[in-house]
Every structure is written in C-alpha cells, then in structure tokens.
Enzyme design. Structure first.
Site, PDB file in Angstrom:
ATOM      1  N   MET A  30       0.841  -1.199   0.000  1.00 15.58           N
ATOM      2  CA  MET A  30       0.000   0.000   0.000  1.00 15.58           C
ATOM      3  C   MET A  30       0.877   1.250   0.000  1.00 15.58           C
ATOM      4  O   MET A  30       0.406   2.348   0.313  1.00 15.58           O
ATOM      5  CB  MET A  30      -0.939  -0.003   1.201  1.00 15.58           C
ATOM      6  CG  MET A  30      -1.913  -1.188   1.155  1.00 15.58           C
ATOM      7  SD  MET A  30      -3.466  -0.884   1.991  1.00 15.58           S
ATOM      8  CE  MET A  30      -2.896  -0.606   3.658  1.00 15.58           C
ATOM      9  N   LEU A  33       6.631   3.158   1.556  1.00 16.60           N
ATOM     10  CA  LEU A  33       7.570   2.046   1.706  1.00 16.60           C
ATOM     11  C   LEU A  33       8.586   2.291   2.822  1.00 16.60           C
ATOM     12  O   LEU A  33       9.126   3.391   2.956  1.00 16.60           O
ATOM     13  CB  LEU A  33       8.311   1.807   0.385  1.00 16.60           C
ATOM     14  CG  LEU A  33       7.426   1.468  -0.818  1.00 16.60           C
ATOM     15  CD1 LEU A  33       8.295   1.177  -2.051  1.00 16.60           C
ATOM     16  CD2 LEU A  33       6.498   0.291  -0.539  1.00 16.60           C
ATOM     17  N   HIS A  37       9.147  -3.347   3.661  1.00 12.08           N
ATOM     18  CA  HIS A  37       8.771  -3.523   2.252  1.00 12.08           C
ATOM     19  C   HIS A  37      10.015  -3.772   1.390  1.00 12.08           C
ATOM     20  O   HIS A  37      10.002  -4.605   0.485  1.00 12.08           O
ATOM     21  CB  HIS A  37       8.092  -2.260   1.710  1.00 12.08           C
ATOM     22  CG  HIS A  37       6.805  -1.894   2.371  1.00 12.08           C
ATOM     23  ND1 HIS A  37       6.640  -0.722   3.086  1.00 12.08           N
ATOM     24  CD2 HIS A  37       5.604  -2.522   2.416  1.00 12.08           C
ATOM     25  CE1 HIS A  37       5.403  -0.651   3.537  1.00 12.08           C
ATOM     26  NE2 HIS A  37       4.748  -1.722   3.150  1.00 12.08           N
ATOM     27  N   GLY A 148       4.829 -10.398   3.958  1.00 12.24           N
ATOM     28  CA  GLY A 148       5.501 -10.384   5.256  1.00 12.24           C
ATOM     29  C   GLY A 148       4.738 -11.194   6.289  1.00 12.24           C
ATOM     30  O   GLY A 148       3.505 -11.187   6.316  1.00 12.24           O
ATOM     31  N   LYS A 150       4.629 -10.398   9.216  1.00 19.70           N
ATOM     32  CA  LYS A 150       4.069  -9.445  10.188  1.00 19.70           C
ATOM     33  C   LYS A 150       2.543  -9.483  10.155  1.00 19.70           C
ATOM     34  O   LYS A 150       1.892  -9.403  11.186  1.00 19.70           O
ATOM     35  CB  LYS A 150       4.553  -8.034   9.888  1.00 19.70           C
ATOM     36  CG  LYS A 150       4.005  -7.075  10.894  1.00 19.70           C
ATOM     37  CD  LYS A 150       4.329  -5.655  10.565  1.00 19.70           C
ATOM     38  CE  LYS A 150       3.354  -4.767  11.245  1.00 19.70           C
ATOM     39  NZ  LYS A 150       2.228  -4.421  10.392  1.00 19.70           N
ATOM     40  N   ASP A 151       1.994  -9.600   8.953  1.00 16.87           N
ATOM     41  CA  ASP A 151       0.537  -9.689   8.805  1.00 16.87           C
ATOM     42  C   ASP A 151       0.183 -11.172   8.707  1.00 16.87           C
ATOM     43  O   ASP A 151      -0.138 -11.687   7.642  1.00 16.87           O
ATOM     44  CB  ASP A 151       0.104  -8.903   7.576  1.00 16.87           C
ATOM     45  CG  ASP A 151       0.496  -7.437   7.686  1.00 16.87           C
ATOM     46  OD1 ASP A 151      -0.213  -6.686   8.364  1.00 16.87           O
ATOM     47  OD2 ASP A 151       1.556  -7.062   7.146  1.00 16.87           O
ATOM     48  N   GLN A 154      -3.272 -12.380   7.475  1.00 18.68           N
ATOM     49  CA  GLN A 154      -3.375 -12.053   6.050  1.00 18.68           C
ATOM     50  C   GLN A 154      -2.586 -13.063   5.213  1.00 18.68           C
ATOM     51  O   GLN A 154      -3.079 -13.587   4.210  1.00 18.68           O
ATOM     52  CB  GLN A 154      -2.837 -10.636   5.831  1.00 18.68           C
ATOM     53  CG  GLN A 154      -2.559 -10.284   4.381  1.00 18.68           C
ATOM     54  CD  GLN A 154      -2.092  -8.849   4.231  1.00 18.68           C
ATOM     55  OE1 GLN A 154      -2.852  -7.928   4.463  1.00 18.68           O
ATOM     56  NE2 GLN A 154      -0.845  -8.638   3.844  1.00 18.68           N
ATOM     57  N   SER A 186       6.225  -0.546  10.344  1.00 22.64           N
ATOM     58  CA  SER A 186       4.872  -0.466   9.785  1.00 22.64           C
ATOM     59  C   SER A 186       4.627   0.952   9.305  1.00 22.64           C
ATOM     60  O   SER A 186       5.096   1.909   9.940  1.00 22.64           O
ATOM     61  CB  SER A 186       3.850  -0.824  10.867  1.00 22.64           C
ATOM     62  OG  SER A 186       2.566  -0.353  10.504  1.00 22.64           O
ATOM     63  N   SER A 187       3.908   1.078   8.225  1.00 25.11           N
ATOM     64  CA  SER A 187       3.579   2.429   7.739  1.00 25.11           C
ATOM     65  C   SER A 187       2.801   3.186   8.803  1.00 25.11           C
ATOM     66  O   SER A 187       2.857   4.408   8.882  1.00 25.11           O
ATOM     67  CB  SER A 187       2.760   2.352   6.454  1.00 25.11           C
ATOM     68  OG  SER A 187       3.444   1.573   5.494  1.00 25.11           O
TER      69      SER A 187
HETATM   70  P1  AMP Z   1       1.378  -3.006   3.473  1.00 21.88           P
HETATM   71  O1  AMP Z   1       1.936  -1.943   2.602  1.00 21.88           O
HETATM   72  O2  AMP Z   1       1.299  -2.638   4.908  1.00 21.88           O
HETATM   73  O3  AMP Z   1       0.100  -3.595   2.917  1.00 21.88           O
HETATM   74  O4  AMP Z   1       2.430  -4.203   3.444  1.00 21.88           O
HETATM   75  C1  AMP Z   1       2.854  -4.755   2.220  1.00 21.88           C
HETATM   76  C2  AMP Z   1       3.634  -6.003   2.511  1.00 21.88           C
HETATM   77  O5  AMP Z   1       4.767  -5.696   3.308  1.00 21.88           O
HETATM   78  C3  AMP Z   1       2.823  -7.060   3.276  1.00 21.88           C
HETATM   79  O6  AMP Z   1       3.131  -8.336   2.746  1.00 21.88           O
HETATM   80  C4  AMP Z   1       3.336  -6.910   4.669  1.00 21.88           C
HETATM   81  O7  AMP Z   1       3.229  -8.087   5.435  1.00 21.88           O
HETATM   82  C5  AMP Z   1       4.790  -6.567   4.420  1.00 21.88           C
HETATM   83  N1  AMP Z   1       5.365  -5.898   5.583  1.00 21.88           N
HETATM   84  C6  AMP Z   1       4.837  -4.874   6.291  1.00 21.88           C
HETATM   85  N2  AMP Z   1       5.635  -4.563   7.342  1.00 21.88           N
HETATM   86  C7  AMP Z   1       6.686  -5.418   7.301  1.00 21.88           C
HETATM   87  C8  AMP Z   1       7.838  -5.614   8.117  1.00 21.88           C
HETATM   88  N3  AMP Z   1       8.072  -4.865   9.183  1.00 21.88           N
HETATM   89  N4  AMP Z   1       8.689  -6.598   7.761  1.00 21.88           N
HETATM   90  C9  AMP Z   1       8.477  -7.367   6.667  1.00 21.88           C
HETATM   91  N5  AMP Z   1       7.394  -7.224   5.859  1.00 21.88           N
HETATM   92  C10 AMP Z   1       6.519  -6.267   6.173  1.00 21.88           C
END
Ligand code: AMP
Length: 282
Positions: A30, A33, A37, A148, A150-151, A154, A186-187
C-alpha cells in the site's frame, strides 16, 4: 524502471517479458515504503528476472471508521526506493482503474478464518484484501509473490486462497523487519507520538517473554497471554486481542499448547494507532 498505472499497459509489458521467458516476482504493497517492504523487494529481485511492486491503497479493505483518508501516500519517494532496491516495474493503478464499478460484485472470502482475530474488529477487511490480491495475481500472473509474516493472518488467508483456487504461483514468506527496539516496522508507526514510539516495543518484548516462558515449559495459554498483556499494559498500550493459534489451521488453541506449532497473534492500541504483531513459538 517503468512506472505503470493501467492494467492494459502492464499486461502488454508483461506479455513481452513472458515471451522472453523472464520470471516475474510480485510485491503487493500500500506504499509509504519502509525497510520491511524493501526487504520483500530485495528478496523478489534476488529470485526473479523482473520484480513488480504494486502500490495501491485498497479502499475496500478499510472500514468506515478507519484511516483510508489519512493513510500515508508518497508515490515519488516510493518509486525511487522501489527502483533502488531492484524493482523493474512499479504498478500504481487508480481506484477507478481497479474498481471501475465502485465496489466489485465479486468478492473473495474465507468463510472460516476471515472473521477471527483482526477480522473480528475489521469487518470486511480480509474480504477486501483477498479480492485485491486475487486481482493483482490475475493482472500480473507472477511466478512468485512476496508477503511479510508481520501480517500473519493475512498471509495465512492468502496462502489458503492460492491453494483453494489453484493460483499457479508460489507465495514466499518474508520475516518481519524490526527496529532495534523490537518494534515491527509499519507504515502506521508514523501515527505514533514520540512517547508512544518508546512504549510500543512492549508488544514484541511481551511476545519474546512469552516465547521464553514457553521454551522453559510453560504451556498454559492463559498464562502466556497474560505475559504479553502485562507487558503492553505496563507501557500504557490497550490490548485489542491476544490469541494463541495453531499455525497450520489458524484456529485458536484453547487451554494448553500440546505440541502444535503455535503462534501468538496480538493487536494493541497506543492512542488511536493500532499495531499488530506476532511470534511463532516453534
Ligand atoms: P502493506 O503496505 O502494509 O500492505 O504491506 C505490504 C507487505 O509488506 C505485506 O506483505 C506486509 O506483510 C509486508 N510488511 C509490512 N511490514 C513489514 C515488516 N516490518 N517486515 C516485513 N514485511 C513487512
């Protein structure tokens, strides 16, 4: 590096790549970055000829009272970060491009797990996630897609979707990247106040303490959950849920861990900022 905003344009470019037998890796994001990411992008770049980073703040996975409007957006910086870490294509479609008819009539659901844990507090969230991820898979037709841990919920749901619907690709799990403090990147960390930034590592500290206790022989679920809860509450966080689940089914483990591969899932608030994290106990 190509910046592409339409599905048709992306399909044309990918058609050429297919003809040249290039392998394709997809990293759905999303945007906004961060290093987490970037670790996904680097992993994909190391395993594929061509890495696509998608950037799409997916409206149908946000609830009515959630942060869709305020979610951080900075496409220019994202493009240059993605490029410098190995992306060959950044795909950033508009909402209209992805959903020409507003919310689609066809949605993907996981009847069993979508309303548990995060899903219990975010109605329709995982349906929105699975639907957009399925669309991205069908648009990009990747060989591998990177997510990741982390989720955790998901990731589990996406793996199940791929299995259940026979998507012809491999899901690659990437471990959570953390700050030195233990706070998972995290964003949404950007919403934290300075003080909450100092307090929020209590989530991971609690998870680690519970894991240590488990490794020393403590297997009672309520006891392990209390360790995490106390760590969070001591640092003024508000627990939304803490659950211990079986990693192979994502169903809750009740009473005692008896040899299952268990994971602790947690969501907690500092102020209005909701953070999630998890730890595998195996
Ligand atoms: P998002 O932009 O939050 O939807 O995350 C996009 C991808 O990045 C998802 O697969 C998340 O699980 C992964 N992600 C988010 N935070 C982290 C992190 N701290 N370490 C590794 N992957 C992450």
């Amino acid at each position: 590096m190509q910046f592409i905003q339409t599905i048709q344009n992306l399909r044309e470019v990918l058609e050429d790549s297919r003809q040249n037998d290039l392998s394709v890796g997809l990293v759905p994001t999303m945007g906004a970055l961060h290093e987490g990411h970037l670790s996904l992008i680097r992993k994909s770049a190391s395993q594929n000829d061509l890495t696509i980073v998608s950037i799409f703040v997916n409206p149908i996975q946000f609830g009515a009272n959630e942060d869709l409007k305020t979610y951080p957006r900075r496409i220019e910086a994202d493009i240059s970060l993605a490029q410098s870490h190995g992306a060959r294509i950044v795909f950033a479609p508009s909402v209209l491009e992805m959903y020409p008819n507003n919310k689609p009539m066809t949605l993907i659901r996981n009847a069993q797990i979508e309303s548990l844990y995060c899903g219990a507090y975010r109605e329709g969230h995982f349906q929105g996630v699975l639907t957009v991820v399925a669309k991205l898979f069908l648009i990009c037709n990747p060989d591998r897609a990177y997510f990741g841990t982390k989720d955790y919920q998901q990731l589990f749901l996406i793996e199940k979707m791929v299995e259940d619907l026979n998507f012809n690709l491999k899901i690659i799990r990437v471990p959570t990247l953390r700050k030195d403090s233990g706070l998972a990147l995290s964003s949404r960390n950007e919403y934290l106040s300075e003080q909450d930034h100092l307090n929020a590592p209590a989530i991971f500290q609690g998870l680690e303490a519970a894991k240590k206790a488990y490794q020393k022989g403590e297997s009672r679920v309520s006891f392990l959950i209390d360790i995490v809860r106390q760590s969070i509450e001591l640092k003024k966080g508000q627990v939304q849920y803490i659950e211990i689940v079986d990693s192979s089914t994502l169903l809750p483990i009740l009473d005692e861990i008896k040899g299952q591969t268990a994971v602790i899932l947690v969501a907690a608030f500092w102020g209005k900022t909701r953070l999630i994290d998890n730890i595998e106990l195996f």
